[in-house]
Each structure stands twice: as structure tokens, then as C-alpha cells.
Design a protein around this motif. Structure first.
Motif, PDB file in Angstrom:
ATOM      1  N   TRP A   1      21.848   3.425  31.819  1.00  0.00           N
ATOM      2  CA  TRP A   1      22.721   4.297  31.052  1.00  0.00           C
ATOM      3  C   TRP A   1      22.359   4.373  29.573  1.00  0.00           C
ATOM      4  O   TRP A   1      22.554   5.412  28.938  1.00  0.00           O
ATOM      5  CB  TRP A   1      24.168   3.817  31.151  1.00  0.00           C
ATOM      6  N   TYR A   2      21.899   3.294  29.002  1.00  0.00           N
ATOM      7  CA  TYR A   2      21.747   3.196  27.559  1.00  0.00           C
ATOM      8  C   TYR A   2      20.287   3.153  27.146  1.00  0.00           C
ATOM      9  O   TYR A   2      19.435   2.616  27.844  1.00  0.00           O
ATOM     10  CB  TYR A   2      22.493   1.961  27.040  1.00  0.00           C
ATOM     11  N   TRP A   3      20.024   3.676  25.939  1.00  0.00           N
ATOM     12  CA  TRP A   3      18.641   3.847  25.509  1.00  0.00           C
ATOM     13  C   TRP A   3      17.899   2.512  25.477  1.00  0.00           C
ATOM     14  O   TRP A   3      16.704   2.468  25.789  1.00  0.00           O
ATOM     15  CB  TRP A   3      18.591   4.527  24.143  1.00  0.00           C
ATOM     16  N   ASN A   4      18.581   1.438  25.123  1.00  0.00           N
ATOM     17  CA  ASN A   4      17.889   0.164  24.983  1.00  0.00           C
ATOM     18  C   ASN A   4      17.635  -0.516  26.328  1.00  0.00           C
ATOM     19  O   ASN A   4      17.097  -1.626  26.378  1.00  0.00           O
ATOM     20  CB  ASN A   4      18.638  -0.772  24.035  1.00  0.00           C
ATOM     21  N   GLU A   5      18.003   0.144  27.402  1.00  0.00           N
ATOM     22  CA  GLU A   5      17.729  -0.371  28.736  1.00  0.00           C
ATOM     23  C   GLU A   5      16.469   0.236  29.355  1.00  0.00           C
ATOM     24  O   GLU A   5      16.021  -0.228  30.394  1.00  0.00           O
ATOM     25  CB  GLU A   5      18.918  -0.103  29.657  1.00  0.00           C
ATOM     26  N   TYR A   6      15.942   1.266  28.735  1.00  0.00           N
ATOM     27  CA  TYR A   6      14.766   1.938  29.273  1.00  0.00           C
ATOM     28  C   TYR A   6      13.494   1.317  28.705  1.00  0.00           C
ATOM     29  O   TYR A   6      13.399   1.072  27.510  1.00  0.00           O
ATOM     30  CB  TYR A   6      14.816   3.435  28.957  1.00  0.00           C
ATOM     31  N   GLY A   7      12.534   1.143  29.579  1.00  0.00           N
ATOM     32  CA  GLY A   7      11.333   0.429  29.174  1.00  0.00           C
ATOM     33  C   GLY A   7      10.253   1.279  28.544  1.00  0.00           C
ATOM     34  O   GLY A   7       9.430   0.768  27.776  1.00  0.00           O
ATOM     35  N   PHE A   8      10.237   2.570  28.862  1.00  0.00           N
ATOM     36  CA  PHE A   8       9.139   3.417  28.416  1.00  0.00           C
ATOM     37  C   PHE A   8       9.685   4.710  27.819  1.00  0.00           C
ATOM     38  O   PHE A   8      10.627   5.300  28.361  1.00  0.00           O
ATOM     39  CB  PHE A   8       8.198   3.727  29.576  1.00  0.00           C
ATOM     40  N   TRP A   9       9.037   5.160  26.735  1.00  0.00           N
ATOM     41  CA  TRP A   9       9.517   6.310  25.968  1.00  0.00           C
ATOM     42  C   TRP A   9       8.381   7.238  25.587  1.00  0.00           C
ATOM     43  O   TRP A   9       7.250   6.790  25.346  1.00  0.00           O
ATOM     44  CB  TRP A   9      10.193   5.830  24.684  1.00  0.00           C
ATOM     45  N   GLY A  10       8.736   8.516  25.501  1.00  0.00           N
ATOM     46  CA  GLY A  10       7.841   9.470  24.885  1.00  0.00           C
ATOM     47  C   GLY A  10       8.065   9.497  23.386  1.00  0.00           C
ATOM     48  O   GLY A  10       8.928   8.787  22.851  1.00  0.00           O
ATOM     49  N   GLN A  11       7.307  10.337  22.711  1.00  0.00           N
ATOM     50  CA  GLN A  11       7.359  10.390  21.252  1.00  0.00           C
ATOM     51  C   GLN A  11       8.477  11.283  20.732  1.00  0.00           C
ATOM     52  O   GLN A  11       8.802  11.243  19.540  1.00  0.00           O
ATOM     53  CB  GLN A  11       6.012  10.893  20.694  1.00  0.00           C
TER      54      GLN A  11
END
Length: 122
Positions: A104-114
């Protein structure tokens, strides 16, 4: 590692449409739940839409429900966000994110785009 690259942002008038794309590489795309987040200036990064591994389950924030559609093409390793009836309050940097679990939360996701900027003018 998963590498994510967003595209498709831009400037559009209120009521218009944009389609964001996020191309993934590095690992088996279908192993990952994909999310689209957005962050407006001075505000927290929030989940806008999320799609499960096979695409069979989706989630939308109330603010975009009925206007945005998330989809994925596992053969092309790409997730999309179709945005219709855009409003000035949709203006933000949009990010795609990947994780093996449904988060649910951004700090739980491991990989990000720019990130890609979406600006909606009134």
C-alpha cells in the motif's frame, strides 16, 4: 534487480487524456505487483493504482476511480496507466513501482522508476 523506466507524461488541458507507460527489465515481470504512485509538490507520495501479477486484480484510489485505468502486458514487460478526464489536481510526478507482494505504501515497494511529470492546466 528490476529496472523501471516511465514515459508518457506531459502537459495537457483539463478534461484531456494521457497514457503513461512503464517498461521493466531485469527480472521476471510477472513475478511483480506493479503500482503507480504520484507525488505533488509538498505532499506525500501516494498510491494511485495497483495491478496484481496476472492483471486479474486492480486497485484504484478514490480520487481517480472511474477516470484512470491500470493495465499490464506481461509479454511486453510493461504496465500502463490510462488517465482520462484529467483535472488540475492530478498534476504531480508519477512513478511506477514494483514489489513481489501487494503493498500500500511507497516505502514498502522495492523498485522504482525515475518518475514522469504530468501537468494539467485549467
Amino acid at each position: 534487480q528490476v529496472q523501471l523506466v516511465e514515459s508518457g507524461g506531459g502537459l495537457v488541458q483539463a478534461g484531456g487524456s494521457l497514457r503513461l507507460s512503464c517498461a521493466a527489465s531485469g527480472r521476471t515481470f510477472s513475478d511483480y505487483v506493479m503500482g503507480w504512485f504520484r507525488q505533488a509538490p509538498g505532499k506525500e507520495r501516494v498510491l494511485v493504482a495497483r495491478i496484481a501479477w496476472s492483471g486479474g486484480s486492480t486497485y484504484y484510489a478514490d480520487s481517480v476511480k472511474g477516470r484512470f485505468t491500470i493495465s499490464r502486458d506481461n509479454a511486453k514487460n510493461t504496465v500502463y496507466l490510462q488517465m482520462n478526464s484529467l483535472k488540475p489536481e492530478d498534476t504531480a510526478v508519477y512513478y511506477c513501482a514494483a514489489d513481489r507482494s501487494s503493498r500500500w505504501y511507497w516505502n514498502e515497494y522495492g523498485f522504482w522508476g525515475q518518475g514522469t511529470q504530468v501537468t494539467v492546466s485549467s
